[in-house]
Design an enzyme around this catalytic site. Structure first.
Site, PDB file in Angstrom:
ATOM      1  N   LEU A 466     -40.172  26.888  23.040  1.00 54.90           N
ATOM      2  CA  LEU A 466     -40.818  26.337  23.621  1.00 54.90           C
ATOM      3  C   LEU A 466     -39.924  24.775  23.812  1.00 54.90           C
ATOM      4  O   LEU A 466     -40.026  23.862  23.572  1.00 54.90           O
ATOM      5  CB  LEU A 466     -42.077  25.533  23.707  1.00 54.90           C
ATOM      6  CG  LEU A 466     -43.746  26.547  23.767  1.00 54.90           C
ATOM      7  CD1 LEU A 466     -44.507  26.007  23.649  1.00 54.90           C
ATOM      8  CD2 LEU A 466     -43.028  27.771  24.813  1.00 54.90           C
ATOM      9  N   HIS A 467     -38.235  25.215  23.902  1.00 53.68           N
ATOM     10  CA  HIS A 467     -37.668  24.687  23.408  1.00 53.68           C
ATOM     11  C   HIS A 467     -36.904  24.865  25.153  1.00 53.68           C
ATOM     12  O   HIS A 467     -35.675  25.231  24.339  1.00 53.68           O
ATOM     13  CB  HIS A 467     -36.521  24.452  21.907  1.00 53.68           C
ATOM     14  CG  HIS A 467     -37.359  24.356  21.156  1.00 53.68           C
ATOM     15  ND1 HIS A 467     -37.257  24.247  19.990  1.00 53.68           N
ATOM     16  CD2 HIS A 467     -38.722  23.484  21.120  1.00 53.68           C
ATOM     17  CE1 HIS A 467     -38.556  24.082  19.068  1.00 53.68           C
ATOM     18  NE2 HIS A 467     -39.306  23.453  19.617  1.00 53.68           N
TER      19      HIS A 467
END
Length: 527
Positions: A466-467
């Site tokens: 989730l980057h």
């Protein structure tokens, strides 16, 4: 509705950018698609188990099937609330390696090397007093704190890393980025400290700042090549706001490229498919999507873990401790321990990052569920992925989400690196003292199963950390979306300042870097 600047997005980059522009005397309209909170649930660190996957707080994006991972589809949480993703993330504060920013500068982004960005990292934070002041800040709005609760297994995890040959590091945000250390979090007094709470909230009464929530930007208003304002959908009506000096997109790696495309800045062929007039041909808008691929491996332990608080009595006990003293399991970030290491001696820089969560959970339909089993989660991810994905418009309607094509394991080097991460997880699970308590690595094939079984497991188990970054890539070449000064190439009065500008991924979680970008953007846009 006329201002010097309009900033779209009140998240990790938009909040510090807005605060610094106001500090410089500029009038700013800050727009947020999400709604303000009344109960301030996001300030409870452990509330992310509720806010992630909840439409009230989360955009709830869903990816397209990924052929590099057996057609896997998944939820991609992104914050839709003041503070953006900094209001629902794991509160992990890590800046990346100095070499990451030197690499940005080497790629043609003058002024983005480590010596240039370090003053902004220091300016934005107030770290615990015992930190090295030559690398850390002590007067910034964002509080960065040590853990107020540590599980005994976390110390044993650190000791197992050291016994496996990884050096102990007193501060991963200090002079060195390699080794194992306790995590630091964007928390203060047992509360989450989002970018909005740190930078914008103290300035809401300033007459130079206008903050508008529940405000979905439909498109940027362009007069020729110049951005002169935005059209906003709010409570069923479209209103227009005008910017005398310009518009800054800080809507994140998903929404910033979407707004550029909806405004006629993107790949002409794609814009044409949706009947959007081309203002600036910029084919790489939405391309170059980079993510940290890796594994979340749940381990069953022979002692109680954080999951002991998942029972009704445990939840009551945890809530009471937090309410009385802002301490305990509800007061801390997700990760207790972080580590950066070279997966093999041949690696020039640490190519793997590890986290330890002192609990284990399962994701069901995008929501998180914590069982009462004694679980921890060992995370290993690739720091510098070579695989790239893309974003595409589904519609010219701003309410329709983009199509997300992750392709996390397209490049064979990324697959190999995840496999090396799996080997390290097995190694840690058998190294004392942490390894003495591991009963089972759940779903992981036995080592004797061989390479084919491991590869099959990795392709199904690898997930994004989730980057997402890179979809409005910064650079000095003609294909770059923004210049090193963050101006959208081919336009005037239009900038992008958020994680979408990354020209290359960093070793670490991206929240601190996004805040730094917001800090630096204020000086580039309004010297």
């Amino acid at each position: 509705m006329e201002f010097d600047y309009i900033v779209v997005g009140s998240g990790s980059a938009g909040s510090p950018l807005t605060a610094r522009l106001v500090e410089k005397g500029a009038s700013v309209l800050l727009l947020e698609a999400g709604k303000r909170e009344k109960l301030h649930l996001t300030r409870v660190p452990a509330a992310l188990m509720y806010t992630i996957g909840n439409n009230r707080y989360d955009w709830n994006y869903v990816t397209e099937p990924d052929p590099s991972r057996s057609g896997l589809q998944e939820a991609w949480p992104r914050g839709r609330v003041p503070g953006g993703s900094s209001a629902i993330n794991g509160m992990i504060f890590i800046r990346g390696a100095a070499a990451d920013y030197d690499a940005w500068e080497t790629m043609g982004n003058k002024g983005w090397g480590w010596d240039s960005v370090l003053p902004y990292f220091r300016k934005m934070e107030t770290a615990d007093d015992d930190r090295d002041n030559s690398h850390r800040g002590g007067m910034g709005p964002l509080r960065v704190s040590s853990l107020r609760w540590k599980h005994p297994l976390s110390q044993k995890f650190i000791d197992s890393f050291v016994n496996a040959g990884v050096p102990r590091n007193p501060d991963l945000n200090g002079s060195s980025h390699e080794g194992v250390a306790w995590n630091q979090g964007s928390t203060t007094g047992g509360l989450r400290h989002s970018a909005f709470d740190a930078f914008v909230l103290p300035r809401l009464k300033d007459n130079k700042l206008t903050f508008m929530d529940d405000a979905l930007v439909e498109r940027i208003v362009m007069e020729g090549k110049r951005a002169s304002g935005v059209d906003i959908m709010r409570r069923g009506k479209t209103i227009r706001a005008t910017a005398r000096r310009g518009v800054v997109l800080s809507a994140g790696s998903i929404n910033s490229p979407q707004l550029l495309m909806l405004s006629g800045i993107g790949d002409p062929a794609e814009l044409g498919r949706h009947g959007i007039e081309v203002r600036v041909a910029s084919p790489d808008v939405g391309r170059n999507l980079m993510e940290h691929p890796g594994l979340y491996v749940r381990a069953e332990m022979d002692v109680k873990t954080g999951n002991a608080y998942a029972s009704a009595l445990g939840r009551l006990r945890a809530a009471g401790q937090w309410a009385l003293s802002r301490s305990g399991v509800l007061s801390v970030p997700t990760a207790q321990v972080l580590a950066f290491l070279k997966s093999t001696p041949e690696q020039e820089v640490p190519d793997l990052q590890f986290h330890l969560f002192p609990f284990g959970y399962f994701s069901e339909s995008g929501r998180l569920r914590v069982p009462t089993r004694n679980l921890v989660t060992i995370l290993a991810n690739v720091n510098y992925p070579k695989s790239t994905g893309r974003l595409e418009l589904r519609s010219s309607d701003p309410r329709t989400p983009l199509a997300i094509y992750p392709r996390l394991l397209d490049h064979p080097d990324d697959l190999d690196c995840v496999l090396r991460g799996l080997a390290w997880i097995r190694r840690l699970a058998s190294t004392p003292p942490f390894g003495n308590h591991v009963r089972e690595l759940i779903d992981v094939p036995p080592e004797r199963a061989g390479r084919d079984a491991e590869e099959q497991y990795v392709r199904k188990a690898t997930v994004p950390f989730l980057h997402p970054v890179g979809t409005c890539r910064m650079g000095s070449d003609d294909k770059a979306v923004v210049t090193p000064e963050l101006r959208v190439r081919g336009t005037e009065g239009l900038w992008v300042a958020d994680a979408s500008i990354f020209p290359r991924h960093i070793a670490g979680n991206t929240n601190a870097t996004a805040i730094m970008i917001g800090e630096r953007a204020a000086d580039l846009i309004h010297p």
